[in-house]
Design an enzyme around this catalytic site. Structure first.
Site, PDB file in Angstrom:
ATOM      1  N   TYR A 151       0.838  -1.202   0.000  1.00  0.00           N
ATOM      2  CA  TYR A 151       0.000   0.000   0.000  1.00  0.00           C
ATOM      3  C   TYR A 151       0.872   1.252   0.000  1.00  0.00           C
ATOM      4  O   TYR A 151       1.945   1.266   0.615  1.00  0.00           O
ATOM      5  CB  TYR A 151      -0.864   0.056   1.266  1.00  0.00           C
ATOM      6  CG  TYR A 151      -2.053  -0.866   1.276  1.00  0.00           C
ATOM      7  CD1 TYR A 151      -3.258  -0.474   0.718  1.00  0.00           C
ATOM      8  CD2 TYR A 151      -1.979  -2.119   1.883  1.00  0.00           C
ATOM      9  CE1 TYR A 151      -4.368  -1.307   0.752  1.00  0.00           C
ATOM     10  CE2 TYR A 151      -3.089  -2.959   1.920  1.00  0.00           C
ATOM     11  CZ  TYR A 151      -4.279  -2.550   1.357  1.00  0.00           C
ATOM     12  OH  TYR A 151      -5.373  -3.367   1.394  1.00  0.00           O
ATOM     13  N   ARG A 174      -3.608 -11.399   4.070  1.00  0.00           N
ATOM     14  CA  ARG A 174      -4.892 -11.033   3.478  1.00  0.00           C
ATOM     15  C   ARG A 174      -4.947 -11.554   2.052  1.00  0.00           C
ATOM     16  O   ARG A 174      -3.976 -11.447   1.324  1.00  0.00           O
ATOM     17  CB  ARG A 174      -5.057  -9.499   3.425  1.00  0.00           C
ATOM     18  CG  ARG A 174      -5.069  -8.755   4.739  1.00  0.00           C
ATOM     19  CD  ARG A 174      -6.185  -9.148   5.690  1.00  0.00           C
ATOM     20  NE  ARG A 174      -7.460  -9.538   5.082  1.00  0.00           N
ATOM     21  CZ  ARG A 174      -8.379  -8.709   4.600  1.00  0.00           C
ATOM     22  NH1 ARG A 174      -8.199  -7.418   4.645  1.00  0.00           N
ATOM     23  NH2 ARG A 174      -9.506  -9.167   4.082  1.00  0.00           N
ATOM     24  N   TYR A 223      -1.295  -9.770   0.970  1.00  0.00           N
ATOM     25  CA  TYR A 223      -0.591  -8.820   1.827  1.00  0.00           C
ATOM     26  C   TYR A 223      -0.473  -9.401   3.245  1.00  0.00           C
ATOM     27  O   TYR A 223      -1.462  -9.824   3.824  1.00  0.00           O
ATOM     28  CB  TYR A 223      -1.399  -7.516   1.792  1.00  0.00           C
ATOM     29  CG  TYR A 223      -1.151  -6.544   2.899  1.00  0.00           C
ATOM     30  CD1 TYR A 223       0.016  -5.806   2.935  1.00  0.00           C
ATOM     31  CD2 TYR A 223      -2.087  -6.346   3.903  1.00  0.00           C
ATOM     32  CE1 TYR A 223       0.242  -4.902   3.947  1.00  0.00           C
ATOM     33  CE2 TYR A 223      -1.876  -5.442   4.929  1.00  0.00           C
ATOM     34  CZ  TYR A 223      -0.704  -4.724   4.947  1.00  0.00           C
ATOM     35  OH  TYR A 223      -0.492  -3.831   5.942  1.00  0.00           O
ATOM     36  N   HIS A 277      -7.516  -8.202  -2.353  1.00  0.00           N
ATOM     37  CA  HIS A 277      -8.811  -7.574  -2.102  1.00  0.00           C
ATOM     38  C   HIS A 277      -8.787  -6.109  -2.506  1.00  0.00           C
ATOM     39  O   HIS A 277      -7.728  -5.481  -2.551  1.00  0.00           O
ATOM     40  CB  HIS A 277      -9.207  -7.687  -0.623  1.00  0.00           C
ATOM     41  CG  HIS A 277      -8.279  -6.977   0.316  1.00  0.00           C
ATOM     42  ND1 HIS A 277      -7.075  -7.514   0.705  1.00  0.00           N
ATOM     43  CD2 HIS A 277      -8.355  -5.767   0.945  1.00  0.00           C
ATOM     44  CE1 HIS A 277      -6.464  -6.674   1.529  1.00  0.00           C
ATOM     45  NE2 HIS A 277      -7.212  -5.600   1.685  1.00  0.00           N
ATOM     46  N   HIS A 303     -10.819  -2.570  -1.314  1.00  0.00           N
ATOM     47  CA  HIS A 303     -11.741  -1.958  -0.351  1.00  0.00           C
ATOM     48  C   HIS A 303     -12.755  -1.092  -1.100  1.00  0.00           C
ATOM     49  O   HIS A 303     -12.377  -0.374  -2.034  1.00  0.00           O
ATOM     50  CB  HIS A 303     -10.979  -1.056   0.621  1.00  0.00           C
ATOM     51  CG  HIS A 303     -10.013  -1.768   1.506  1.00  0.00           C
ATOM     52  ND1 HIS A 303     -10.349  -2.194   2.776  1.00  0.00           N
ATOM     53  CD2 HIS A 303      -8.726  -2.134   1.312  1.00  0.00           C
ATOM     54  CE1 HIS A 303      -9.288  -2.784   3.321  1.00  0.00           C
ATOM     55  NE2 HIS A 303      -8.298  -2.752   2.465  1.00  0.00           N
TER      56      HIS A 303
END
Lengths: 205, 215
Positions: B81, B130, B120, B133, B135
């Site tokens: 990120y 994770r 991640y 995905h 959000h």
């Protein structure tokens, strides 16, 4: 078998995660140049907005008493006359210079959020009953699986608060003060406690 | 530490809940729904699997929600990120910001272009990852419909051992957050497509507000 009602089920909520800023306040977290400014940032009013200017400060605290440094707070409120700037408002046109919605990520070091807005007017409930002036708060963060809805009321509105039908729904009267802001000099202070002592009342709406 | 211990207090929807802000298309820039290009230097683009994500926002009665603001954010192809507090060792992509937004059309449809995010790792258990995905944040017509959720990808084996996903108690509900590979919408020789439909809370009509769309 009887016919199916055919209703769809609401998409399940998931946490906003620790990087909610990337999506909701990118400039705040250093991603500049995609959006001119972060949506909902800055004062909710402009020079032409009607109503009394107010500042609300606060923070969101976890069960250990620590301020969250990664929360995202949104507010939704009526204008000075109690009208919402929304297509679902059926009573007339709200102040065109007031959207009534704001978004604040809270300071990354202290967790404090600040909203510069106006004091909302009272809004009708039903059957001729009025709600006291209030602002709806919505809180998301890492560790919160579904956005939490609450309301902030004003300390100087004792009479209106006493007659408010939503506050009246709260059976445990000692919990009502968790929804009433405190005067802090010229500002209002509204701290949200997620868990434990003086836990803020949250609504399922 | 962040979950209320007391039950939520139920409240019938008042004016404060059934109204909500509406955002105009005029606030959108041309590349707001193109994450491949909206942070890229001139002539360059984000690295990763090019995908089109599209779908429809509806309420529980199946009615398309028009004019709904949809915001989305994600990690890059390597699961990194772009955020000050993020320290994962995978590289930042200099041409990828990871944020976009769009507004649904009159029938509730939306679409955006992006690259498929990577899995991640996160410090929950000692080895928690994770799944890939994206959000999503969605505004309906009323503030009571406000929703933040996550979209997952069909066939990702990581879905079934993720503690965040397991906060959803039943498998059927989890499946509703998994976007389907949509070869029909794929753009040949350009990008694959995933279809992700979103359902917001519906509102019961009242006889006093006689509005065709239900409210």
């Amino acid at each position: 078998m009887v016919q199916s009602l055919g209703y769809l089920k609401e998409s399940p909520s998931q946490t906003a995660g620790p990087y909610v800023h990337i999506g909701c306040t990118p400039n705040f977290c250093g991603i500049e140049g995609i959006f001119e400014k972060d949506l909902g940032s800055g004062p909710l009013y402009n020079d032409k907005t009607k109503g009394e200017r107010i500042t609300i400060r606060g923070a969101v605290f976890d069960g250990g008493g620590y301020a969250l440094k990664d929360a995202l707070i949104e507010i939704w409120q009526a204008d000075a006359d109690g009208l919402y700037n929304s297509p679902s408002e059926t009573r007339g046109a709200a102040d065109p210079n007031f959207l009534g919605w704001g978004r604040n990520p809270g300071d990354m070091a202290t967790g404090e959020f600040v909203f510069h807005t106006i004091k909302p007017g009272k809004v009708p409930f039903k059957n001729g009953v009025w709600m006291a002036p209030h602002i709806t708060f919505w809180v998301v963060a890492r560790g919160i699986n579904i956005g939490l809805q609450t309301r902030m009321y004003f300390p100087e509105e004792e009479e209106a608060n006493a007659a408010d039908p939503v506050l009246a729904r709260i059976e445990h009267k000692p919990r009502i003060p968790t929804l009433i802001a405190k005067k802090d000099g010229d500002d209002y202070r509204f701290d949200i406690r997620l868990q434990g002592e003086n836990e803020t009342v949250f609504f399922d709406i | 530490m962040r979950a209320p211990q007391r039950a939520l207090i139920s409240l019938e929807g008042t004016k404060s809940e059934i109204t909500g802000p509406v955002f105009g298309h005029n606030m959108l820039n041309e590349l707001d729904n193109d994450l491949i290009l909206n942070y890229a230097r001139p002539g360059e683009m984000a690295i990763g699997e090019r995908i089109l994500v599209h779908g429809r926002v509806r309420d529980e009665r199946g009615v398309g929600v028009a004019g709904a603001l949809v915001e989305f954010w994600q990690a890059n192809a390597g699961g990194r990120y772009r955020h000050k507090k993020e320290t994962y060792l995978a590289a930042i992509d200099p041409n990828f910001g990871g944020v976009g937004r769009t507004i649904t059309d009159e029938n509730g449809f939306y679409w955006f272009k992006t690259i498929r995010p990577g899995a991640y790792p996160w410090p929950n258990g000692v080895n928690d990852w994770r799944p890939a995905h994206i959000h999503f944040s969605i505004f309906g017509h009323g503030f009571a419909q406000r929703l933040i959720t996550q979209m997952y990808f069909e066939g990702d084996p990581m879905i079934w051992n993720c503690p965040i996903i397991k906060t959803i108690p039943d498998e059927e509900a989890i499946q509703r957050l998994v976007a389907a590979l949509d070869m029909n919408a794929t753009i040949p020789m350009d990008m694959r497509a995933y279809k992700f439909d979103i359902v917001l809370r519906g509102r019961r009509s009242t006889l006093f507000e006689n509005r065709k769309e239900g409210n």
